[in-house]
Design a protein around this motif. Structure first.
Motif, PDB file in Angstrom:
ATOM      1  N   PRO A   1      33.964  60.853  68.607  1.00 27.21           N
ATOM      2  CA  PRO A   1      33.575  61.487  67.344  1.00 27.21           C
ATOM      3  C   PRO A   1      34.408  62.713  66.965  1.00 27.21           C
ATOM      4  O   PRO A   1      34.872  62.821  65.824  1.00 27.21           O
ATOM      5  N   ARG A   2      34.595  63.633  67.888  1.00 24.32           N
ATOM      6  CA  ARG A   2      35.315  64.870  67.561  1.00 24.32           C
ATOM      7  C   ARG A   2      36.749  64.591  67.137  1.00 24.32           C
ATOM      8  O   ARG A   2      37.269  65.235  66.231  1.00 24.32           O
TER       9      ARG A   2
ATOM     10  N   LEU B   1      36.695  63.029  63.528  1.00 29.26           N
ATOM     11  CA  LEU B   1      36.419  64.066  62.529  1.00 29.26           C
ATOM     12  C   LEU B   1      37.602  65.015  62.373  1.00 29.26           C
ATOM     13  O   LEU B   1      37.923  65.439  61.264  1.00 29.26           O
TER      14      LEU B   1
ATOM     15  N   TYR C   1      34.559  64.165  53.514  1.00 26.79           N
ATOM     16  CA  TYR C   1      34.356  63.601  54.854  1.00 26.79           C
ATOM     17  C   TYR C   1      33.397  62.404  54.774  1.00 26.79           C
ATOM     18  O   TYR C   1      33.645  61.363  55.387  1.00 26.79           O
TER      19      TYR C   1
ATOM     20  N   CYS D   1      34.010  58.573  55.925  1.00 27.79           N
ATOM     21  CA  CYS D   1      33.156  57.993  56.967  1.00 27.79           C
ATOM     22  C   CYS D   1      32.404  56.765  56.477  1.00 27.79           C
ATOM     23  O   CYS D   1      32.222  55.806  57.223  1.00 27.79           O
TER      24      CYS D   1
ATOM     25  N   LEU E   1      31.353  54.927  59.770  1.00 29.26           N
ATOM     26  CA  LEU E   1      31.081  55.879  60.848  1.00 29.26           C
ATOM     27  C   LEU E   1      29.708  56.508  60.617  1.00 29.26           C
ATOM     28  O   LEU E   1      29.316  56.757  59.478  1.00 29.26           O
TER      29      LEU E   1
ATOM     30  N   VAL F   1      27.937  59.165  60.054  1.00 27.16           N
ATOM     31  CA  VAL F   1      28.003  60.573  59.656  1.00 27.16           C
ATOM     32  C   VAL F   1      27.080  60.785  58.460  1.00 27.16           C
ATOM     33  O   VAL F   1      27.052  59.962  57.535  1.00 27.16           O
TER      34      VAL F   1
ATOM     35  N   TRP G   1      27.615  63.879  62.970  1.00 24.52           N
ATOM     36  CA  TRP G   1      27.882  62.548  63.513  1.00 24.52           C
ATOM     37  C   TRP G   1      26.727  62.257  64.445  1.00 24.52           C
ATOM     38  O   TRP G   1      26.462  63.027  65.366  1.00 24.52           O
ATOM     39  N   ASP G   2      26.021  61.161  64.224  1.00 25.06           N
ATOM     40  CA  ASP G   2      24.890  60.820  65.088  1.00 25.06           C
ATOM     41  C   ASP G   2      24.893  59.319  65.348  1.00 25.06           C
ATOM     42  O   ASP G   2      24.464  58.529  64.512  1.00 25.06           O
ATOM     43  N   ASP G   3      25.403  58.949  66.530  1.00 29.15           N
ATOM     44  CA  ASP G   3      25.435  57.537  66.915  1.00 29.15           C
ATOM     45  C   ASP G   3      24.496  57.254  68.084  1.00 29.15           C
ATOM     46  O   ASP G   3      24.654  56.292  68.806  1.00 29.15           O
TER      47      ASP G   3
ATOM     48  N   TRP H   1      29.316  69.249  62.508  1.00 30.90           N
ATOM     49  CA  TRP H   1      30.708  69.544  62.143  1.00 30.90           C
ATOM     50  C   TRP H   1      30.772  70.412  60.892  1.00 30.90           C
ATOM     51  O   TRP H   1      30.205  70.068  59.856  1.00 30.90           O
TER      52      TRP H   1
ATOM     53  N   GLU I   1      33.678  71.761  65.317  1.00 35.57           N
ATOM     54  CA  GLU I   1      32.274  71.644  65.687  1.00 35.57           C
ATOM     55  C   GLU I   1      31.623  73.016  65.700  1.00 35.57           C
ATOM     56  O   GLU I   1      32.254  74.011  66.054  1.00 35.57           O
TER      57      GLU I   1
END
Length: 127
Positions: A30-31, A34, A73, A77, A82, A84, A97-99, A106, A113
């Motif tokens: 994720p990081r 992003l 963003y 996404c 993604l 987000v 971002w939450d998976d 972010w 972050e």
């Protein structure tokens, strides 16, 4: 659709297409994904300014406020599917971002972050 709206869409499409080329099919953490999105926005010479203009005006001037950065963003996404989402705060907007395995808050205006405690303090949010 007027010429200025079409031109605004073209500017946004160029950013989204570049991000898609850099991220798609790479299974990035994720990081990193992003960071790539933010770097592509920066390379397109967008800067932060608390301008409160329309999104189209911001695309033309290349000056985004926090909402416009976050929307850009989110647009990228969404195209890349993604996980987000927008995070709305009093007078501010960021993304998360939450998976389920990763939750990354972010700050789009600095492409980095941030911890939720920073937002709680900076925006006087009651926890």
């Amino acid at each position: 659709m007027g010429a200025s709206t079409e031109n605004a869409h073209k500017i946004l499409d160029e950013i989204v297409d570049k991000c898609e080329a850099d991220i798609k099919s790479r299974n990035l953490p994720p990081r990193e994904a992003l960071k790539i999105i933010g770097s592509n926005i920066s390379r397109a010479q967008f800067t932060f300014e608390n301008n409160h203009s329309t999104y189209a005006e911001a695309l033309f001037s290349k000056k985004f406020d926090c909402d416009q950065f976050a929307i850009t963003y989110l647009t990228v996404c969404r195209r890349l599917k993604l996980p987000v989402y927008a995070v709305l705060m009093p007078q501010h907007m960021a993304i998360v971002w939450d998976d389920r395995d990763n939750v990354v808050l972010w700050e789009t205006t600095i492409n980095a972050e941030k911890d939720s405690s920073d937002y709680i303090k900076d925006f006087h949010i009651q926890s």
